[in-house]
Design a protein around this motif. Structure first.
Motif, PDB file in Angstrom:
ATOM      1  N   LYS A  47       5.031   3.812  11.683  1.00  0.00           N
ATOM      2  CA  LYS A  47       3.773   3.306  10.961  1.00  0.00           C
ATOM      3  C   LYS A  47       2.318   3.933  11.717  1.00  0.00           C
ATOM      4  O   LYS A  47       1.200   3.427  11.018  1.00  0.00           O
ATOM      5  CB  LYS A  47       3.054   1.148  11.403  1.00  0.00           C
ATOM      6  CG  LYS A  47       4.402   0.906  10.248  1.00  0.00           C
ATOM      7  CD  LYS A  47       4.731  -0.754   9.650  1.00  0.00           C
ATOM      8  CE  LYS A  47       4.708  -0.771   8.971  1.00  0.00           C
ATOM      9  NZ  LYS A  47       6.185  -0.256   8.128  1.00  0.00           N
ATOM     10  N   GLN A  48       2.759   3.280  12.986  1.00  0.00           N
ATOM     11  CA  GLN A  48       1.547   4.559  13.866  1.00  0.00           C
ATOM     12  C   GLN A  48       1.250   5.581  13.384  1.00  0.00           C
ATOM     13  O   GLN A  48       0.038   5.712  12.616  1.00  0.00           O
ATOM     14  CB  GLN A  48       1.761   4.485  15.275  1.00  0.00           C
ATOM     15  CG  GLN A  48       2.282   2.897  15.851  1.00  0.00           C
ATOM     16  CD  GLN A  48       1.117   2.103  16.127  1.00  0.00           C
ATOM     17  OE1 GLN A  48      -0.230   2.369  16.360  1.00  0.00           O
ATOM     18  NE2 GLN A  48       1.746   1.126  15.865  1.00  0.00           N
ATOM     19  N   CYS A  49       2.043   6.792  12.598  1.00  0.00           N
ATOM     20  CA  CYS A  49       1.723   7.685  12.567  1.00  0.00           C
ATOM     21  C   CYS A  49       0.998   7.482  10.868  1.00  0.00           C
ATOM     22  O   CYS A  49       0.437   8.322  11.110  1.00  0.00           O
ATOM     23  CB  CYS A  49       2.769   8.572  12.179  1.00  0.00           C
ATOM     24  SG  CYS A  49       3.914   9.188  13.458  1.00  0.00           S
ATOM     25  N   ALA A  50       1.342   6.857  10.545  1.00  0.00           N
ATOM     26  CA  ALA A  50       0.939   6.244   9.161  1.00  0.00           C
ATOM     27  C   ALA A  50      -0.215   6.025   8.944  1.00  0.00           C
ATOM     28  O   ALA A  50      -1.182   6.249   7.990  1.00  0.00           O
ATOM     29  CB  ALA A  50       1.166   5.507   8.088  1.00  0.00           C
ATOM     30  N   THR A  51      -1.014   5.048  10.458  1.00  0.00           N
ATOM     31  CA  THR A  51      -2.746   4.808  10.621  1.00  0.00           C
ATOM     32  C   THR A  51      -3.015   5.604  10.309  1.00  0.00           C
ATOM     33  O   THR A  51      -4.142   6.111  10.225  1.00  0.00           O
ATOM     34  CB  THR A  51      -2.571   3.648  12.003  1.00  0.00           C
ATOM     35  OG1 THR A  51      -1.302   2.794  11.621  1.00  0.00           O
ATOM     36  CG2 THR A  51      -3.629   3.452  11.966  1.00  0.00           C
ATOM     37  N   GLN A  99      -7.034   0.924   2.272  1.00  0.00           N
ATOM     38  CA  GLN A  99      -6.675   1.676   2.933  1.00  0.00           C
ATOM     39  C   GLN A  99      -8.625   2.010   4.498  1.00  0.00           C
ATOM     40  O   GLN A  99      -7.692   1.836   5.741  1.00  0.00           O
ATOM     41  CB  GLN A  99      -5.991   2.821   3.240  1.00  0.00           C
ATOM     42  CG  GLN A  99      -4.757   2.801   2.264  1.00  0.00           C
ATOM     43  CD  GLN A  99      -4.350   4.154   2.186  1.00  0.00           C
ATOM     44  OE1 GLN A  99      -4.780   5.026   1.873  1.00  0.00           O
ATOM     45  NE2 GLN A  99      -2.787   4.738   1.768  1.00  0.00           N
ATOM     46  N   ARG A 100      -9.210   2.008   3.899  1.00  0.00           N
ATOM     47  CA  ARG A 100     -10.257   2.436   4.841  1.00  0.00           C
ATOM     48  C   ARG A 100     -11.059   0.931   4.977  1.00  0.00           C
ATOM     49  O   ARG A 100     -11.206   1.115   6.421  1.00  0.00           O
ATOM     50  CB  ARG A 100     -11.617   3.307   4.346  1.00  0.00           C
ATOM     51  CG  ARG A 100     -12.887   3.957   4.795  1.00  0.00           C
ATOM     52  CD  ARG A 100     -13.171   5.011   3.592  1.00  0.00           C
ATOM     53  NE  ARG A 100     -14.493   4.928   4.029  1.00  0.00           N
ATOM     54  CZ  ARG A 100     -15.717   6.033   3.607  1.00  0.00           C
ATOM     55  NH1 ARG A 100     -15.091   6.883   2.796  1.00  0.00           N
ATOM     56  NH2 ARG A 100     -16.781   5.709   3.848  1.00  0.00           N
ATOM     57  N   VAL A 101     -11.013   0.540   4.250  1.00  0.00           N
ATOM     58  CA  VAL A 101     -11.416  -0.613   4.165  1.00  0.00           C
ATOM     59  C   VAL A 101     -10.951  -1.697   5.681  1.00  0.00           C
ATOM     60  O   VAL A 101     -11.578  -1.993   6.948  1.00  0.00           O
ATOM     61  CB  VAL A 101     -11.633  -1.863   3.468  1.00  0.00           C
ATOM     62  CG1 VAL A 101     -12.162  -3.232   3.921  1.00  0.00           C
ATOM     63  CG2 VAL A 101     -13.294  -1.528   2.584  1.00  0.00           C
ATOM     64  N   ARG A 104      -7.190  -0.295  10.639  1.00  0.00           N
ATOM     65  CA  ARG A 104      -7.207  -1.101  11.785  1.00  0.00           C
ATOM     66  C   ARG A 104      -7.693  -2.020  12.120  1.00  0.00           C
ATOM     67  O   ARG A 104      -8.211  -2.115  13.401  1.00  0.00           O
ATOM     68  CB  ARG A 104      -7.602   0.243  13.013  1.00  0.00           C
ATOM     69  CG  ARG A 104      -7.235   1.541  12.567  1.00  0.00           C
ATOM     70  CD  ARG A 104      -7.791   2.722  13.632  1.00  0.00           C
ATOM     71  NE  ARG A 104      -7.467   3.681  14.044  1.00  0.00           N
ATOM     72  CZ  ARG A 104      -6.286   4.447  14.468  1.00  0.00           C
ATOM     73  NH1 ARG A 104      -5.343   3.588  15.606  1.00  0.00           N
ATOM     74  NH2 ARG A 104      -5.966   5.622  14.008  1.00  0.00           N
ATOM     75  N   LYS A 105      -7.749  -2.787  11.324  1.00  0.00           N
ATOM     76  CA  LYS A 105      -8.208  -4.215  10.810  1.00  0.00           C
ATOM     77  C   LYS A 105      -7.166  -5.068  11.413  1.00  0.00           C
ATOM     78  O   LYS A 105      -7.158  -6.599  11.669  1.00  0.00           O
ATOM     79  CB  LYS A 105      -9.138  -4.250  10.145  1.00  0.00           C
ATOM     80  CG  LYS A 105     -10.998  -3.500  10.257  1.00  0.00           C
ATOM     81  CD  LYS A 105     -12.030  -3.986   9.607  1.00  0.00           C
ATOM     82  CE  LYS A 105     -13.097  -3.264   9.565  1.00  0.00           C
ATOM     83  NZ  LYS A 105     -13.339  -1.697  10.210  1.00  0.00           N
ATOM     84  N   ILE A 106      -6.277  -5.281   9.898  1.00  0.00           N
ATOM     85  CA  ILE A 106      -5.009  -5.226   9.850  1.00  0.00           C
ATOM     86  C   ILE A 106      -3.900  -5.071  10.068  1.00  0.00           C
ATOM     87  O   ILE A 106      -4.114  -3.670  10.090  1.00  0.00           O
ATOM     88  CB  ILE A 106      -5.785  -6.704   8.368  1.00  0.00           C
ATOM     89  CG1 ILE A 106      -5.232  -5.376   7.331  1.00  0.00           C
ATOM     90  CG2 ILE A 106      -6.579  -7.540   8.279  1.00  0.00           C
ATOM     91  CD1 ILE A 106      -5.129  -6.417   6.311  1.00  0.00           C
TER      92      ILE A 106
END
Length: 292
Positions: A47-51, A99-101, A104-106
């Motif tokens: 999930k970190q890679c996907a982020t 994804q853009r919105v 890193r916010k949720i």
């Protein structure tokens, strides 16, 4: 310029996807090792890679896609909470917008996908490695022919939600079940001018499986002022503006119950979802009027 933008943007999307495909796929394979702590660690790494993958895609959009995204209603959110995200669905661009919105916010967005999408080259394997649930849609005709298929959807959802309980996640469900088109709208005889009829089953199963763990429901309304775009329209910079309204609300007790076994709860849940869709229709009308 539109053609040049499209070529450069798609090249960057492709390169970025191929780069992050490798570690995500490796994590997915190693997660087959039946050791819980290792599986949990590998899920976090994937999930970190996907982020980062999504972050680079967002940079790509800012470089080559001069689209202004207006976001309203996005209140304070946390990366350590569980969210159920529901949205209207009009285009593949919706996924890039969400994804853009919310990046890193949720927590990382996990989409419920049709089973057939697992065969999409590269992306299908990535979605599998990231624990995206692949759903088999069972029609009424299929159920009539084979009653044993009844309950298969909730079983798939239950298994997916077991994984979701291990770390914070944002579960995304396009409640209409498919992308909006005028043909589908007419065929459904939908009472909502800009929306298809909402399908309660998907989110009801999620709430039934892990409702008490979900912190908030995030109701997202996506509005394209100049008409519903294709991915090529977006990549070519033809989409000048996108409006996104976010309504974050607590999980009410009325949304948690036995959707399959309790007919009274099922009727109440469907009624609540229809009310929410009426609000979404009103929001779309407001956004449309504001643009004029």
């Amino acid at each position: 310029m539109s053609v040049i933008r499209s070529v450069l943007s798609i090249m960057l999307y492709t390169i970025n996807t191929l780069i992050w495909f490798v570690p995500i796929f490796v994590c997915g394979l190693l997660k087959l090792i039946p050791i819980k702590p290792i599986q949990k660690l590998l899920s976090w790494v994937a999930k970190q890679c996907a982020t980062i993958w999504v972050s680079v895609n967002s940079i790509n959009q800012r470089l080559f896609t001069p689209t202004k995204i207006n976001v309203t209603g996005l209140e304070e959110t946390k990366l350590k909470d569980w969210y159920l995200v529901i949205a209207n669905h009009q285009s593949w661009v919706d996924i890039l917008v969400l994804q853009r919105v919310f990046n890193r916010k949720i927590p990382f967005l996990n989409f419920f996908l049709k089973k057939e999408l697992i065969y999409v080259p590269i992306l299908g394997v990535c979605w599998w490695a990231l624990d995206f649930p692949f759903m088999t849609r069972t029609s009424k005709a299929q159920l009539k022919k084979n009653p044993k298929l009844r309950g298969k959807d909730i079983e798939t959802t239950r298994k997916a939600c077991e994984k979701f309980k291990e770390m914070p996640v944002s579960i995304v469900n396009f409640v209409e079940g498919t992308r909006f088109t005028t043909q589908k709208h007419a065929r459904q005889n939908s009472p909502f001018p800009h929306l298809l009829k909402p399908k309660a089953g998907g989110i009801a199963f999620v709430m039934q499986a892990m409702g008490e763990q979900i912190s908030k429901v995030v109701n997202v309304t996506i509005h394209y002022p100049d008409g519903i775009p294709t991915f090529m329209d977006f990549a070519g910079g033809k989409v000048k503006q996108i409006n996104v309204h976010v309504d974050i609300r607590p999980v009410s007790e009325e949304l948690i119950g036995d959707y399959t076994g309790d007919s009274e709860f099922r009727v109440g849940f469907q009624s609540e979802l229809n009310r929410l869709w009426e609000e979404k229709e009103h929001t779309l009308l407001q956004l449309e009027q504001n643009h004029k």
